[in-house]
Write an enzyme that holds these catalytic residues in place. Structure first.
Site, PDB file in Angstrom:
ATOM      1  CB  CYS A  84      -0.971  -0.036   1.175  1.00 32.22           C
ATOM      2  SG  CYS A  84      -2.298   1.178   1.053  1.00 32.22           S
ATOM      3  CG  HIS A 194      -3.298  -3.516   3.489  1.00 38.54           C
ATOM      4  ND1 HIS A 194      -2.380  -2.787   4.211  1.00 38.54           N
ATOM      5  CD2 HIS A 194      -3.948  -2.619   2.715  1.00 38.54           C
ATOM      6  CE1 HIS A 194      -2.468  -1.506   3.889  1.00 38.54           C
ATOM      7  NE2 HIS A 194      -3.419  -1.374   2.991  1.00 38.54           N
ATOM      8  CD  GLU A 196      -0.581  -5.221   6.058  1.00 43.90           C
ATOM      9  OE1 GLU A 196      -0.490  -5.859   4.981  1.00 43.90           O
ATOM     10  OE2 GLU A 196      -0.793  -3.996   6.096  1.00 43.90           O
TER      11      GLU A 196
END
Lengths: 225, 759
Positions: A84, A194, A196
C-alpha cells in the site's frame, strides 16, 4: 528468516505487518531516521500515511535516511516488499515502475477483494502454487496503478505483473487490473492489497500469509554463502 | 434592529454569551471587574459547553457505579476493567455545530478530539464509531453535501491515524436538515496501572505544552458554535471551525504513549474546547492546586496574538502535561524523536489560582474555583406538551409549538408504493406487504451502510473480529483471546414520540446488539443531542430522556461512565428530534464463540425471542406513510428485557445459536430479511397471530437460528424468556406465510443500493 519493518512517522500498518511477519519468522522494526538494516533478510515497507502524505503520496518518505539503505539493499539483490503506502513509496523512490494515482471514485475504499496470482515463480509468490486465487483486503485512496503505454507493455511482456484484481474486483481503476508489480530484477515487489491483514482466521482470511511464507521459503532455500 | 447591530452595542459580557446575572456573580466573586483576558476565560468556562449549566443537575440522576468501573464521569474518558490486566477507556462526543458549518473539518476534528480524550487517560485508541444524523438525502442537496463531506472527514482523520472505524449508525430526518449531528466515539486500551488522571499535582512541577503550534483557529468555538443555536449567516462562523491535522496527532499520540510508558508524566490532559483556559483550570481544580503560566513561551503559529487569543485558542493536536522538573530532558528527548513540539510554559503551585503572565506582565489572575465551580447551575423548567398524543411540532406549526422536529419534519414525501394503502396492512394479502418490505429495505434509514463504512478503515490494528454488517455489534480480539464488543445506538424519531421510553429503548437496543455477539455490557457512554433547554418543551424532552436512560441503565445494571451533552441544536425552523445516543462496551469471554446476524445453515430452526410487543408508534412504517412520530412507545418491564438479553447472550456463548439479530427498525419482517441477506440464504416462517410484520420495539425482540435440538434445549434452560419457533432456514427465498415471498437476491438488490445514489 528475519523481516525488517520500516516505521515512518505516520505509518499505520507497521505493527500489523510486524505481527504477521512474526507468524512466519523473526521481525524487527526499522526506524525511519536511522541507517542500518540490522541484518534483515527482507525489508517490508508497510501501509499508512508516511509523513502525513499531504503532498503526493510517498513523495517525502523516499527521502528518509532509511530509504537510502533500502535502495542499497535492493541494488544488492535484497528482498523488498512494499504494501500500500509502501508500494507508493517504492514507486516514488524509483525502485518500482509506474505510479499510484487517486482511485477513480476519489474516495477511500476498504474492501475484501479477490486477486489472481499471475506468476508463482517469484520470491513473493512461490508459496501460492496451489492457491492462485487470494482473498485479501484493500484500503486506500490512492491505489490506481498507472504506467505509460510503452512501459505497461514492457512490464507485461517482461512478466513484472505479479498480481491482478479478479474479474469485476478492481477497486480503484488500476490499468489492466494490476494489483502488484515487481522490478525487472525480481527482488522488489509492491502491492496495494494488505497481506498483513489476511493473516489470521479470526479477523479475515489467511491468504496474505502466503506472500510472507513465500519470502521465507525463498530465503530458506538460498544456498548459504 | 438587526441581531448583529444589537450585539455590537451590548455590554461586552453579553457579547461573550454571559447573562447579566452571571456577570453580577463574577463581579461579586472577584470583588472587581475582570479584565479582557479574564472575561474571555470566564465566558468560556461558564459556557454551556464547558460548564454543563443546564444539564449537570439532571445528569446526577444517572447511575455511575459498577463493579467494573475504573474511571467514572469527570475524567477525560471513562474506563472499565476488561480483565487480563487491561482497562478499556471510552467516550462519545459531539461535533455537531462545527460539522453543520463545515462538514469535512468539523467531522474530522470531532474524531481528532475524541481520540485525544482517550489517549489523555493513557489508553491507545483501538476503535472508532460514529453516530450521524442528516436531513433527507432524497430531497435535499444540503443533506447530501453534509453526508458526503462528514463521512469523508471522519475517514480522513481515522484512516490517516491508523485507528479502525468499526461501527456506527446513521439516520435521516427532516429535523436534522440544518443542524446535522456528528457524534464520534472512541475506545482505547491500556494496562490497568497505566491509566493516568488529569489532576495536576506537586507544587514546583512543570506544565509542558505538547504538539501543534497555537493559532487563531477555533477561537470561541465552544461559545460561538456549541452554546447557541444555528441561524442565518453561519457561513461567517466557518473560521471558528478548526482544521484537523491527523499526522500531527499521530505523532502526538505515539509520543504521549511513549512518555507514559517511560513513566515520565504526573498528569495529562487534552486541549479541547476553550483551549489552554479549560485545560489548566480543570487540571488545577482536580488537583486542588494553582497553576502559573507564562504564555509568552507558547509557540505561536501567527505573530502578534493577543493574550486572550492564546488562552482560548482551540488549535487542534495539543496536549498539556505535568512533569517533575528532573524529567524535562527525558521528555524533550522523546518529543524530539516523535517530531513533536514540547515547551515548558508554567508550573504548579499551591495558590489555588490560575495566574497568567505575558512578557513579565500579569494578564490574568483568577481563583480556580471561580473558573470551574462557581458557574451557576440552572434548574430546567420542563413543561410537557399539552396533549401527549400529537405533541410534536411539525404538523401544527403555530407559534409556540416548538417541541420536537422542525416544522415540516413530518412532511416526508412517502416513497412511491404502488398499490399500498395505509390500513391495508394488517392481515392483508401478499401484495402490499411485499411492496412495503421492499420500500423499507431500500429506505435510507434501513438500507445497507456499505457506502459509508467502505470509506473507513475497519481492519487496521488487526483486532476486528466482527465488522459492520457481519453482526449487530463490532467485536475486537484482546491478546488473551477474549474480546470486547461495542455498539452505538439512538433513534431520534422514537424519542420525539416518547422521550422517556425512546431513550430507554436506545439503551435496550444497544445492549441487545451486544447480546447478539455474546457480550455482557460493562459500561455506557452517552451523548445527549437536544435543542435549546431554555425552552420548556425541550427541557421536558431532556428531563424525560434522562429519566428513561437512568431507568434502563438500572434495569440492565449498566453504569454510565462518561459522556457529553450537546444543546441548542436548533435551526431557525426549530429544534432537532431529541437524540440521546448511547454507546455500550461489553466483554466477550471467547472471540471464537461470538455471534453473527446472518442465517448460516439450511435446516436450522428459526425462533422469535424476547418480550416483544411492538407497535407502529414512531416506526419506519409510519415514516413511510409521511406521519409524524407520535404516540406512546411500548412499555416493557426492564427485568424481562434483561432476562431476554441474558438468554441470547448465553445461547451465543454456548453456540446453541448459529445466528442472532435484534429486531429494530422495520420490525420482524425487515429483521428476517436482514438475516437472509447477511447469510445469503432463505427462510420460511409463519408469524405468530396478531404480530404486525413492521411494528417496532427495539432491543426486546430477537431473531435467532440454530439446530432443532440445540435450540430446544436452550429454550428450556434458564433464564427463561419468551421463545416461539416460527420457521426454518431454507432455500433462497424469504417466505413469510400469507404475506411475503421474495427472492433473497431481490431483497439484497434494493437494500444494497439504498444509499449508493447519494455518494
Amino acid at each position: 528468516m528475519k523481516f525488517g519493518i520500516v516505521r515512518f512517522p505516520g505509518s499505520c500498518d507497521d505493527v500489523d505487518a510486524l505481527r504477521a511477519a512474526q507468524r512466519v519468522g523473526d521481525a524487527v522494526i526499522l526506524w525511519h531516521a536511522e541507517r542500518g538494516l540490522h541484518g534483515v533478510d527482507a525489508v517490508v515497507i508497510p501501509g499508512g500515511f508516511s509523513y502525513g502524505d499531504y503532498l503526493r503520496v510517498g513523495a517525502i518518505a523516499r527521502f528518509a535516511p532509511v530509504m537510502a539503505e533500502v535502495a542499497d539493499f535492493a541494488a544488492e539483490g535484497g528482498l523488498v516488499l512494499g504494501i500500500c503506502n509502501g508500494f507508493q513509496v517504492l514507486c516514488e523512490a524509483g525502485l518500482l515502475p509506474g505510479a499510484l494515482l487517486p482511485n477513480l471514485s476519489l474516495r477511500f475504499v476498504c474492501r475484501q477483494v479477490a486477486l489472481e496470482v499471475v506468476r508463482c515463480d517469484t520470491p513473493f509468490t512461490c508459496a501460492c502454487e496451489t492457491s492462485r486465487e487470494l482473498s485479501i483486503p484493500v484500503k486506500h485512496t490512492t491505489g490506481r496503478y498507472y504506467a505509460p503505454a510503452d512501459q505497461l507493455q514492457e512490464l507485461t511482456a517482461g512478466g513484472q505483473v505479479v498480481l491482478r484484481y479478479g474479474a469485476g474486483q478492481n477497486p480503484n481503476g488500476s490499468m489492466n487490473d494490476i494489483a502488484g508489480v515487481r522490478n525487472a530484477e525480481g527482488n522488489v515487489f509492491g502491492l496495494m492489497p494488505h497481506p498483513e491483514h489476511a493473516a489470521d482466521p479470526l479477523t479475515g482470511s489467511t491468504d496474505g500469509l502466503l506472500i510472507l511464507e513465500s519470502l521465507r521459503a525463498h530465503v530458506d532455500s538460498r544456498v548459504p554463502v | 434592529m438587526s441581531t448583529a447591530a444589537s450585539l455590537s452595542e451590548a455590554p461586552r459580557h453579553r457579547r461573550l454569551g454571559l447573562t447579566d446575572y452571571e456577570y453580577e456573580l463574577i463581579l461579586e466573586r472577584l470583588g472587581r471587574e475582570p479584565n479582557t483576558v479574564e472575561l474571555a476565560m470566564l465566558s468560556l468556562m461558564w459556557s454551556e459547553h464547558c460548564a454543563y449549566k443546564h444539564s449537570r443537575k439532571l445528569l446526577r440522576r444517572l447511575p455511575t457505579t459498577g463493579p467494573h468501573v475504573l474511571l467514572g464521569p469527570g475524567e477525560n474518558a471513562g474506563a472499565v476493567d476488561v480483565g487480563g490486566g487491561l482497562a478499556l477507556a471510552f467516550k462519545v462526543e459531539s461535533h455537531n455545530h462545527p460539522s453543520a458549518v463545515e462538514p469535512f473539518q468539523g467531522a474530522a476534528t470531532g474524531v481528532g478530539g475524541i481520540l485525544r480524550d482517550i489517549f489523555a487517560v493513557g489508553a491507545r485508541p483501538v476503535a472508532l464509531l460514529d453516530s450521524l444524523r442528516f436531513g433527507e438525502p432524497q430531497h435535499s442537496e444540503r443533506s447530501r453535501y453534509l453526508l458526503g463531506r462528514a463521512v469523508a472527514g471522519i475517514g480522513h482523520y481515522g484512516n490517516s491515524i491508523g485507528v479502525p472505524t468499526v461501527g456506527g449508525e446513521v439516520y435521516f430526518e427532516r429535523s436534522y436538515e440544518q443542524n446535522c449531528l456528528v457524534n464520534a466515539m472512541c475506545l482505547g486500551l491500556a494496562p490497568r496501572e497505566r491509566l493516568i488522571r488529569s489532576a495536576a499535582a506537586g507544587p514546583g512541577n512543570l506544565i509542558v505544552l505538547l504538539g501543534a503550534l497555537t493559532g487563531r483557529d477555533g477561537i470561541g468555538g465552544a461559545s460561538v458554535l456549541a452554546s447557541a443555536e444555528l441561524g442565518e449567516g453561519d457561513e461567517a462562523k466557518r473560521p471558528s471551525v478548526q482544521i484537523g491535522d491527523p499526522f500531527a496527532e499521530k505523532k502526538l499520540l505515539e509520543c504521549c504513549l511513549e512518555l507514559l510508558e517511560r513513566g515520565l508524566l504526573v498528569a495529562l490532559q487534552d486541549l479541547g474546547a476553550a483551549g489552554l483556559t479549560s485545560s489548566v483550570s480543570e487540571m488545577a481544580s482536580k488537583g486542588g492546586v494553582g497553576i502559573e503560566l507564562d504564555i509568552s513561551r507558547v509557540p505561536l503559529r501567527e505573530q502578534a496574538m493577543e493574550s486572550f487569543e492564546i488562552m482560548i485558542s482551540e488549535s487542534q493536536e495539543r496536549m498539556l502535561c505535568v512533569i517533575e522538573p528532573s524529567r524535562l530532558d527525558d521528555v524533550l528527548e522523546t518529543c524530539e524523536r516523535w517530531e513533536t513540539l514540547a515547551t515548558a510554559i508554567g508550573h504548579v503551585n499551591e495558590s489555588g489560582r490560575v495566574r497568567v503572565l505575558a512578557h513579565g506582565e500579569l494578564v490574568a489572575d483568577l481563583p480556580v474555583h471561580v473558573l470551574v465551580d462557581d458557574c451557576p447551575l440552572y434548574d430546567l423548567n420542563p413543561e410537557a406538551p399539552p396533549a401527549r398524543e400529537p405533541a410534536v411540532g411539525g404538523a401544527t406549526t403555530e407559534e409556540g409549538a416548538d417541541v420536537g422536529p422542525a416544522p415540516g419534519a413530518g412532511r416526508v414525501e412517502p416513497v412511491s408504493l404502488e398499490g399500498m394503502r395505509e390500513g391495508a396492512l394488517p392481515g392483508a394479502g401478499a401484495g402490499p406487504d411485499v411492496d412495503t418490505l421492499l420500500a423499507l429495505l431500500a429506505s435510507p434509514n434501513i438500507c445497507s451502510r456499505r457506502p459509508l463504512f467502505e470509506q473507513y478503515d475497519w481492519l487496521v490494528q488487526s483486532r476486528t473480529v466482527r465488522h459492520p454488517e457481519q453482526a449487530d455489534a463490532a467485536v475486537l480480539v484482546l491478546p488473551d483471546g477474549s474480546g470486547i464488543a461495542v455498539s452505538i445506538d439512538g433513534n431520534g424519531r422514537r424519542v420525539a414520540a416518547d422521550p422517556r421510553r425512546g431513550a430507554a429503548e436506545a439503551v435496550y437496543e444497544c445492549a441487545a446488539n451486544l447480546a447478539c455477539v455474546g457480550a455482557e455490557p460493562l459500561g455506557l457512554t452517552n451523548c445527549l443531542n437536544f435543542g435549546n433547554p431554555e425552552k420548556a418543551a425541550v427541557a421536558w424532552q431532556l428531563t424525560e430522556a434522562v429519566e428513561g436512560l437512568a431507568l434502563a441503565c438500572e434495569a440492565l445494571g449498566v453504569p454510565v461512565v462518561g459522556g457529553n451533552v450537546s444543546l441548542y441544536n436548533e435551526a431557525p425552523a426549530g429544534p432537532i428530534f431529541p437524540t440521546p445516543v448511547v454507546g455500550i462496551v461489553g466483554k466477550v469471554p471467547d472471540v471464537t464463540r461470538t455471534g453473527r446476524l446472518g442465517f448460516v445453515r439450511a435446516g436450522d430452526v428459526v425462533a422469535l425471542v424476547g418480550p416483544f410487543e411492538p407497535s407502529l408508534a414512531g416506526s419506519e412504517l409510519e415514516k413511510l406513510w409521511g406521519r409524524l412520530p407520535r404516540g406512546l412507545l411500548p412499555d416493557t418491564d426492564g427485568g424481562s428485557v434483561r432476562d431476554a438479553q441474558e438468554k441470547i447472550r448465553s445461547g451465543v456463548r454456548s453456540q446453541a445459536l448459529q445466528s442472532a439479530h435484534d429486531i429494530a427498525e422495520g420490525g420482524v419482517a425487515v429483521a428476517l430479511a436482514e438475516c437472509c441477506v447477511a447469510g445469503r440464504i432463505g427462510v420460511q416462517v409463519k408469524l405468530p397471530d396478531g404480530l404486525h410484520p413492521f411494528a417496532e420495539a427495539p432491543g426486546r425482540g430477537f431473531i435467532v437460528s440454530g439446530s432443532a435440538l440445540s435450540l430446544k434445549e436452550w429454550a428450556q434452560a434458564e433464564p427463561s424468556a419468551p421463545c416461539t419457533i416460527i420457521g426454518e432456514v431454507r432455500g433462497a427465498v424469504l417466505e413469510i406465510a400469507e404475506r411475503v415471498s421474495l427472492a433473497v437476491s431481490e431483497l439484497q438488490a434494493g437494500w444494497a443500493e439504498g444509499l449508493a445514489p447519494f455518494f
